[in-house]
Design an enzyme around this catalytic site. Structure first.
Site, PDB file in Angstrom:
ATOM      1  N   THR A  56       0.928  -4.268  -8.117  1.00 16.54           N
ATOM      2  CA  THR A  56       1.496  -4.431  -6.633  1.00 16.54           C
ATOM      3  C   THR A  56       0.493  -4.446  -5.596  1.00 16.54           C
ATOM      4  O   THR A  56      -0.880  -4.132  -5.855  1.00 16.54           O
ATOM      5  CB  THR A  56       2.302  -2.780  -6.384  1.00 16.54           C
ATOM      6  OG1 THR A  56       3.107  -2.475  -7.572  1.00 16.54           O
ATOM      7  CG2 THR A  56       2.926  -2.893  -5.146  1.00 16.54           C
TER       8      THR A  56
ATOM      9  N   GLY B  38      -0.039   0.981  -7.557  1.00 20.60           N
ATOM     10  CA  GLY B  38      -0.338   1.823  -8.396  1.00 20.60           C
ATOM     11  C   GLY B  38       0.738   2.731  -9.111  1.00 20.60           C
ATOM     12  O   GLY B  38       0.618   3.689  -9.789  1.00 20.60           O
TER      13      GLY B  38
ATOM     14  N   SER C 155       8.370   3.202  -6.553  1.00 16.78           N
ATOM     15  CA  SER C 155       7.654   4.208  -6.084  1.00 16.78           C
ATOM     16  C   SER C 155       6.800   3.741  -4.923  1.00 16.78           C
ATOM     17  O   SER C 155       5.939   4.256  -4.342  1.00 16.78           O
ATOM     18  CB  SER C 155       6.528   4.765  -6.941  1.00 16.78           C
ATOM     19  OG  SER C 155       7.127   5.540  -7.994  1.00 16.78           O
TER      20      SER C 155
ATOM     21  N   ARG D  38      13.779  -5.466  -2.213  1.00 17.26           N
ATOM     22  CA  ARG D  38      13.556  -5.518  -3.632  1.00 17.26           C
ATOM     23  C   ARG D  38      14.470  -6.366  -4.563  1.00 17.26           C
ATOM     24  O   ARG D  38      15.570  -7.128  -4.238  1.00 17.26           O
ATOM     25  CB  ARG D  38      14.016  -4.386  -4.052  1.00 17.26           C
ATOM     26  CG  ARG D  38      13.720  -3.781  -5.459  1.00 17.26           C
ATOM     27  CD  ARG D  38      12.213  -3.156  -5.730  1.00 17.26           C
ATOM     28  NE  ARG D  38      12.229  -2.276  -6.759  1.00 17.26           N
ATOM     29  CZ  ARG D  38      11.080  -2.484  -7.654  1.00 17.26           C
ATOM     30  NH1 ARG D  38      10.245  -3.637  -7.680  1.00 17.26           N
ATOM     31  NH2 ARG D  38      11.048  -1.512  -8.646  1.00 17.26           N
TER      32      ARG D  38
END
Length: 596
Positions: A397, A490, A469, A91
């Site tokens: 994404t 999403g 998420s 990340r």
């Protein structure tokens, strides 16, 4: 080992179980048929799932520019032939110069433009570091990095034929691309008289910002089948292929990033780039009806919530419930509401925040939470917890998955945040910057431009990774054999989309493509409503759920108030066949999943 590749045209061919033989050797699913084919080519030439997923990832950076990336970040969840469960966190990280109130204007109000469209919105990219670490640590050893990256370099340097999704995306974001010289050079096809006149009218005050964007979007320039060439991106990929990590986080590419930041008030420094590293985390592991569930832990909220919801659902006979019936949707909504309430309060970057994962994923805690709901009436979100809600996450994404014939299973979910990130290209390097810094809570306790609130667990801090998420997940049967690798795009809808697909596979016996095709619903505690896709619910079911006090959002962005709820990709090993699954929602490339 030499890799052979050609420029492929998109074919309308869907590979499913009906046309796969039992001796297939592996499967790859991604948002791009070109990238999926490269993954298959690697498997055919003796590579394992990790070689294939890295080659697919670098190719996606070329062929899927809205979400495939060098300038973003993501997560890997995998299971090796030796039975090792792996999760890698690559990340993006907040730059050293970032601070908690950096997206507030002079009135101390959240500035959407600053948070989404400025160079300050970019976190330190992690994708390149993550893909290289996967290749170095788990690749088969049968390929050099140059061989793995050769197809991506080829498509960047010589071009690839875009599909309808790309053409629509390039034209839709023309107004924002035109604010950046690098993006204009790549994504705006022609600066013609019509565009120049519209720009003049906007600068003269004759057009509002909204009308300016509409006028530009009405000029249809790109067409499916047009060739997109990205020479600067090819040069960046060549430097990575030659020098590895140093080819991106040091040297010429790093200098180009710093020049871009310095010229546009960005925060990323040379030290931020040099010090970036991806991190192996403990995967979140649970069970569902005897199957092992392996998913991503914080800074992803996906794994913890997925296992918590499965733990709750395991107490019910889902198999006997008709899919998307009143009973099914009521239960699903109540379970989602409970899990997302926990997300808002408990989860953040584990290097900065204590995440109670053992509690959230325990079957005992699931039963305690179930005591808060009734099968006879909807529970208001304010009765479950008070005052804290979720941070905004984009749907832009992408997820890609690989299973090989050796027993290796790998899934990666990666993102730039919004579609095409901040719409800013690193000039001379050819890749887009992310705007992931907006995934933090920009002003704790106060709603942002999207009407959503975040709190201390996800507040901006230097070197911190924003909560996500993204939910790459692997399912293993009780004998240790892989069943599925799955993930989705999403935003906050990723987790519920993966949840419903797993239920369809495990409880209802569907293959992955059939499971993905089933219309879905979504609820996330706050806002206190149920969202649904077209054809998901009958009017009678909606009426029955409203009688149970459920609230529906009927003014959504899609026709008739319905939504597209996540885009799922994965590979399913069923009856000794590899079945690839891809989501037709929002895509025009019908050869995304490939087996051989």
């Amino acid at each position: 080992m030499r890799i052979h590749y050609t420029i492929l045209t998109i074919t309308i061919l869907l590979f499913t179980s009906c046309n796969q033989s039992s001796n297939t050797q592996g499967g790859v699913s991604s948002t791009s048929s070109l990238a999926s084919q490269i993954g298959i080519d690697i498997l055919k030439q003796g590579g394992n799932a990790f070689d294939a997923i890295v080659a697919t990832g670098f190719t996606l950076a070329v062929t899927s520019p809205s979400n495939g990336n060098l300038g973003g970040g993501g997560f890997l969840v995998a299971y090796t032939e030796d039975g090792e469960a792996i999760s890698l966190d690559f990340r993006e990280k907040a730059p050293a110069l970032s601070y908690e109130t950096m997206f507030l204007d002079e009135n101390q109000e959240y500035s959407r433009d600053l948070a989404l469209n400025s160079h300050k919105s970019s976190g330190v990219p992690g994708t390149v570091n993550g893909l290289l670490k996967i290749f170095n640590d788990y690749g088969s050893g049968n390929f050099t990095l140059k061989e793995i990256m050769a197809p991506a370099i080829h498509y960047a340097e010589n071009g690839h034929y875009i599909n309808a999704t790309d053409a629509k995306g390039f034209d839709s974001y023309k107004a924002l691309f035109l604010t950046d010289a690098g993006s204009t050079k790549i994504f705006v096809k022609d600066i013609n008289d019509a565009i120049i006149n519209i720009q003049k009218a906007f600068k003269n005050g004759d057009l509002s910002e909204e009308d300016y964007a509409k006028e530009l979007a009405s000029i249809d320039e790109w067409k499916p089948g047009d060739l997109l060439v990205q020479k600067d991106l090819a040069d960046t990929l060549k430097r990575i292929a030659q020098y590895g990590k140093a080819g991106f986080y040091e040297g010429e590419t790093a200098e180009l990033i710093i020049e871009e930041m310095n010229a546009n008030d960005g925060f990323i420094t040379k030290e931020d780039l040099f010090n970036y590293d991806s991190v192996y985390r403990n995967p979140v592991v649970g069970t569902y009806r005897g199957n092992k569930v392996i998913s991503m832990g914080p800074p992803s909220s996906g794994g913890a919530l997925l296992i918590q919801m499965l733990n709750m659902i395991e107490n019910f006979e889902i198999k006997s419930m008709e899919r998307n019936s009143t009973e099914f949707v009521h239960l699903l909504t109540e379970v989602q509401r409970l899990a997302y309430a926990d997300r808002a309060i408990h989860l953040g970057d584990p290097d900065f925040w204590p995440n109670p994962i053992p509690m959230l994923t325990s079957k005992e805690y699931a039963k305690e939470r179930l005591a808060l709901i009734s099968m006879n009436s909807a529970t208001r979100s304010t009765k479950i917890a008070a005052g804290k809600t979720l941070s905004k996450e984009s749907i832009e994404t992408t997820h890609y998955s690989v299973i090989d014939n050796q027993g290796n299973v790998a899934g990666i979910t990666t993102t730039l945040n919004l579609s095409y990130g901040s719409k800013k290209i690193v000039d001379g390097a050819g890749f887009l910057l992310n705007n992931e810094m907006d995934d933090f809570s920009s002003k704790p306790g106060t709603a942002n431009a999207f009407g959503l609130i975040g709190y201390e667990a996800n507040a901006i801090q230097p070197f911190k990774r924003p909560l996500s998420s993204m939910s790459p997940t692997v399912i293993i049967d009780n004998e240790g054999n892989p069943i599925v690798t799955i993930g989705a795009a999403g935003g906050s809808r990723i987790i519920t989309g993966v949840l419903q697909t797993i239920i369809s596979i495990v409880d209802h016996g569907l293959n992955i493509q059939e499971a993905i095709n089933v219309p879905r619903t979504h609820s996330q505690w706050l806002p206190d409503n149920v969202r649904y896709e077209k054809d998901a619910l009958t009017q009678q079911t909606i009426s029955e759920l409203e009688a149970l006090n459920h609230i529906f959002e009927h003014n959504g962005t899609a026709e008739n108030g319905t939504y597209t709820l996540a885009q799922i990709h994965g590979v399913h090993l069923k009856n000794n066949k590899f079945i690839t699954g891809f989501d037709k929602r929002g895509t025009y490339d019908e050869n995304e999943g490939i087996t051989y």
